[in-house]
Design a protein around this motif. Structure first.
Motif, PDB file in Angstrom:
ATOM      1  N   ALA A 136       5.936  -5.347   9.829  1.00  0.00           N
ATOM      2  CA  ALA A 136       6.262  -4.335   8.847  1.00  0.00           C
ATOM      3  C   ALA A 136       5.312  -3.626   8.626  1.00  0.00           C
ATOM      4  CB  ALA A 136       6.649  -5.060   7.522  1.00  0.00           C
ATOM      5  N   MET A 137       3.914  -4.302   8.641  1.00  0.00           N
ATOM      6  CA  MET A 137       2.891  -3.099   8.365  1.00  0.00           C
ATOM      7  C   MET A 137       2.561  -2.372   9.662  1.00  0.00           C
ATOM      8  SD  MET A 137       0.412  -1.865   6.413  1.00  0.00           S
ATOM      9  CE  MET A 137       0.558  -2.813   5.033  1.00  0.00           C
ATOM     10  N   ALA A 138       2.584  -2.944  10.745  1.00  0.00           N
ATOM     11  CA  ALA A 138       2.501  -2.033  12.010  1.00  0.00           C
ATOM     12  C   ALA A 138       3.456  -0.928  12.286  1.00  0.00           C
ATOM     13  CB  ALA A 138       2.730  -3.050  13.127  1.00  0.00           C
ATOM     14  N   SER A 139       4.658  -1.322  11.696  1.00  0.00           N
ATOM     15  CA  SER A 139       5.865   0.037  11.479  1.00  0.00           C
ATOM     16  C   SER A 139       5.362   0.749  10.881  1.00  0.00           C
ATOM     17  CB  SER A 139       7.146  -0.922  11.546  1.00  0.00           C
ATOM     18  OG  SER A 139       7.443  -1.627  12.673  1.00  0.00           O
ATOM     19  N   ARG A 140       4.868   0.731   9.743  1.00  0.00           N
ATOM     20  CA  ARG A 140       4.604   1.644   8.757  1.00  0.00           C
ATOM     21  C   ARG A 140       3.565   2.437   9.220  1.00  0.00           C
ATOM     22  NH1 ARG A 140       3.483   0.055   2.596  1.00  0.00           N
ATOM     23  NH2 ARG A 140       3.604   2.417   2.775  1.00  0.00           N
ATOM     24  N   ILE A 141       2.504   1.999   9.712  1.00  0.00           N
ATOM     25  CA  ILE A 141       1.288   2.600  10.296  1.00  0.00           C
ATOM     26  C   ILE A 141       1.832   3.608  11.403  1.00  0.00           C
ATOM     27  CG2 ILE A 141      -1.021   2.518  11.431  1.00  0.00           C
ATOM     28  CD1 ILE A 141      -1.165  -0.016   9.784  1.00  0.00           C
ATOM     29  N   ARG A 168      -0.424   7.004  12.600  1.00  0.00           N
ATOM     30  CA  ARG A 168      -1.800   6.741  12.679  1.00  0.00           C
ATOM     31  C   ARG A 168      -1.917   5.641  13.860  1.00  0.00           C
ATOM     32  NH1 ARG A 168      -5.225   8.988  11.159  1.00  0.00           N
ATOM     33  NH2 ARG A 168      -6.708   7.425  10.924  1.00  0.00           N
ATOM     34  N   PRO A 169      -3.196   5.496  14.521  1.00  0.00           N
ATOM     35  CA  PRO A 169      -3.342   4.719  15.441  1.00  0.00           C
ATOM     36  C   PRO A 169      -3.010   3.289  15.111  1.00  0.00           C
ATOM     37  CG  PRO A 169      -5.177   5.480  14.835  1.00  0.00           C
ATOM     38  CD  PRO A 169      -4.404   6.170  14.174  1.00  0.00           C
ATOM     39  N   VAL A 170      -2.389   2.454  15.688  1.00  0.00           N
ATOM     40  CA  VAL A 170      -2.090   1.105  15.828  1.00  0.00           C
ATOM     41  C   VAL A 170      -1.752   0.290  17.247  1.00  0.00           C
ATOM     42  CG1 VAL A 170       0.414   1.407  15.437  1.00  0.00           C
ATOM     43  CG2 VAL A 170      -0.620  -0.797  14.636  1.00  0.00           C
ATOM     44  N   GLY A 171      -2.249  -0.856  17.286  1.00  0.00           N
ATOM     45  CA  GLY A 171      -2.036  -1.847  18.301  1.00  0.00           C
ATOM     46  C   GLY A 171      -1.190  -2.993  18.123  1.00  0.00           C
ATOM     47  N   TRP A 172      -0.486  -3.273  18.808  1.00  0.00           N
ATOM     48  CA  TRP A 172       0.680  -4.251  18.604  1.00  0.00           C
ATOM     49  C   TRP A 172       0.395  -5.490  19.555  1.00  0.00           C
ATOM     50  CZ3 TRP A 172       2.844  -6.650  14.738  1.00  0.00           C
ATOM     51  CH2 TRP A 172       3.745  -7.679  14.767  1.00  0.00           C
ATOM     52  N   ALA A 223       1.009  -1.248   0.051  1.00  0.00           N
ATOM     53  CA  ALA A 223      -0.068  -0.036   0.000  1.00  0.00           C
ATOM     54  C   ALA A 223       1.045   1.247   0.027  1.00  0.00           C
ATOM     55  CB  ALA A 223      -0.999   0.005   1.131  1.00  0.00           C
ATOM     56  N   THR A 224       0.357   2.332  -0.487  1.00  0.00           N
ATOM     57  CA  THR A 224       1.078   3.537  -0.627  1.00  0.00           C
ATOM     58  C   THR A 224       1.113   4.202   0.938  1.00  0.00           C
ATOM     59  OG1 THR A 224      -0.838   4.940  -1.295  1.00  0.00           O
ATOM     60  CG2 THR A 224       0.683   3.847  -3.022  1.00  0.00           C
ATOM     61  N   ASP A 225       1.764   5.346   1.040  1.00  0.00           N
ATOM     62  CA  ASP A 225       1.547   5.966   2.472  1.00  0.00           C
ATOM     63  C   ASP A 225       0.285   6.670   2.394  1.00  0.00           C
ATOM     64  OD1 ASP A 225       4.029   5.347   2.938  1.00  0.00           O
ATOM     65  OD2 ASP A 225       5.076   7.135   2.742  1.00  0.00           O
ATOM     66  N   ALA A 226      -0.357   7.169   1.291  1.00  0.00           N
ATOM     67  CA  ALA A 226      -1.704   7.763   1.530  1.00  0.00           C
ATOM     68  C   ALA A 226      -2.779   6.833   1.824  1.00  0.00           C
ATOM     69  CB  ALA A 226      -1.783   8.378  -0.068  1.00  0.00           C
ATOM     70  N   GLN A 227      -2.665   5.569   1.212  1.00  0.00           N
ATOM     71  CA  GLN A 227      -3.593   4.696   1.522  1.00  0.00           C
ATOM     72  C   GLN A 227      -3.543   4.289   3.165  1.00  0.00           C
ATOM     73  OE1 GLN A 227      -2.287   1.528  -1.595  1.00  0.00           O
ATOM     74  NE2 GLN A 227      -4.496   1.656  -2.135  1.00  0.00           N
ATOM     75  N   ILE A 228      -2.360   4.245   3.572  1.00  0.00           N
ATOM     76  CA  ILE A 228      -2.277   3.802   5.033  1.00  0.00           C
ATOM     77  C   ILE A 228      -2.686   4.871   5.781  1.00  0.00           C
ATOM     78  CG2 ILE A 228      -0.198   3.361   6.817  1.00  0.00           C
ATOM     79  CD1 ILE A 228       1.221   1.701   4.691  1.00  0.00           C
ATOM     80  N   ALA A 229      -2.425   6.067   5.227  1.00  0.00           N
ATOM     81  CA  ALA A 229      -2.669   7.399   6.023  1.00  0.00           C
ATOM     82  C   ALA A 229      -4.258   7.423   6.212  1.00  0.00           C
ATOM     83  CB  ALA A 229      -2.337   8.645   5.485  1.00  0.00           C
ATOM     84  N   SER A 230      -5.216   6.491   5.275  1.00  0.00           N
ATOM     85  CA  SER A 230      -6.507   6.594   5.126  1.00  0.00           C
ATOM     86  C   SER A 230      -7.210   5.850   6.218  1.00  0.00           C
ATOM     87  CB  SER A 230      -7.029   6.303   3.913  1.00  0.00           C
ATOM     88  OG  SER A 230      -6.726   5.081   3.550  1.00  0.00           O
ATOM     89  N   LEU A 231      -6.244   4.953   6.895  1.00  0.00           N
ATOM     90  CA  LEU A 231      -6.830   3.868   7.758  1.00  0.00           C
ATOM     91  C   LEU A 231      -7.449   4.443   9.158  1.00  0.00           C
ATOM     92  CD1 LEU A 231      -4.064   1.239   7.298  1.00  0.00           C
ATOM     93  CD2 LEU A 231      -6.336   1.116   6.250  1.00  0.00           C
TER      94      LEU A 231
END
Length: 331
Positions: free
Chosen positions: A238-243, A248-252, A211-219
């Motif tokens: 890797a995806m959690a790190s990008r988010i 963007r809010p992320v839970g790990w 996914a692009t950074d723009a797509q990730i920013a939309s999450l």
């Protein structure tokens, strides 16, 4: 001589028929909403309506199975438990399966079903509190669906709960990292091949890892519950790190002591035991039902807040019918 892919197709056909025989002997309490090809939904979904009146949040449950296996009816008891624990509507989503229907068929079905439920045509919906709950391939579809729905004013996702997600179909699975208690390497390779077919493996609709950074920013909020030791663990990491890198809010929340697919096995113990070799069941941890309940509940509480009802989940054992085929199908 059969190719490895053809051999795996034979295995998948057998697994599908074994599951179908098991499900024929069990009650499905969700209300079926039939497929509607004209509306872009080529597979049914199963609605478990909240018992409370008024607009309620919706949890969309998306099964895994390498895009080639799985059936929303198998998670019927789990969907009922989530509904009663959180006082929400729960929708078990089916979708077209590969290899007969490669990408993006599954994603199209998932997106169309989410839009249909979000419209309020089937139940009284709190459209601001929609959660996607996905496992493995279902987690991939949840993430890809979030990208597709980001600009849809009729769908407002509150969060995603991703359990042992599969996110990268472009990278071959690492045979040295595949454990005996997880999926066989040949089957993992076949799943990738069938799902991609003639598509671009780096298309985010197929592999959300690209996914692009723009797509990730939309999450919205995304909670990750990968299994430690699973070959797919690094994809989630890797995806959690990008988010996280773009704030963007992320839970790990890595899960220890479990195996790939444990939540879906726990969702219907009778079906899991009916289609698995006894030695496979014996080799896996015996507390998988309790672990699955903890993980699913925790992942949804991150999105919906504390569950108002503390209900034990028993893997659907209370719902197993005496008329269920007593024979065991071995794969």
């Amino acid at each position: 001589m059969q190719s490895t892919s053809d051999q795996m197709k034979s295995v998948v056909r057998y697994m599908r028929s074994s599951l179908a025989r098991t499900l024929r002997g069990s009650e499905v309490r969700g209300r079926e909403i039939a497929a509607d090809a004209e509306a872009g939904r080529h597979a049914p979904c199963w609605l478990h309506e909240a018992k409370s009146n008024g607009p309620r949040p919706v949890v969309f449950e998306i099964h895994g199975g390498g895009f080639a296996l799985g059936d929303a009816r198998k998670e019927d008891a789990l969907c009922e438990w989530v509904r009663d624990s959180f006082d929400v509507h729960v929708v078990g989503l089916d979708y077209r399966l590969a290899p007969e229907n490669p990408a993006p068929a599954a994603l199209a079905d998932v997106v169309a079903s989410i839009r249909m439920i979000a419209s309020g045509s089937q139940c009284d919906v709190d459209a601001s509190r929609l959660a996607l709950l996905g496992y493995s391939a279902g987690a991939s579809l949840a993430l890809a669906a979030a990208f597709e729905l980001a600009r849809d004013p009729g769908v407002r996702l509150a969060g995603l709960a991703l359990h042992y997600p599969f996110l990268d179909a472009a990278t071959a699975p690492d045979g040295d990292a595949v454990r005996d208690i997880d999926l066989p390497l040949d089957l993992m390779q076949a799943f990738n091949e069938w799902y991609i077919a003639d598509g671009d493996a780096r298309d985010p609709r197929i592999s959300p890892a690209f996914a692009t950074d723009a797509q990730i920013a939309s999450l919205p909020f995304v909670g990750f519950y990968p299994v430690e030791g699973d070959e797919l663990f690094s994809q989630a990491e890797a995806m959690a790190s990008r988010i996280n890198a773009i704030d963007r809010p992320v839970g790990w929340h890595p899960v220890s002591g479990m195996y790939h697919g444990y939540v879906e096995d726990a969702a219907n113990v009778a079906a899991y035991e009916a289609i698995s070799l006894p030695e496979t069941v014996a080799a896996r941890p015996c507390d998988y039902v309790e672990a699955a309940a903890r993980s699913v509940k925790a992942s949804l509480e991150e999105i919906l807040g504390p569950a108002p009802h503390d209900i034990e989940f028993d893997g659907g054992r209370r719902d197993a019918h005496d008329e269920m085929d007593p024979g065991r199908d071995f794969v």
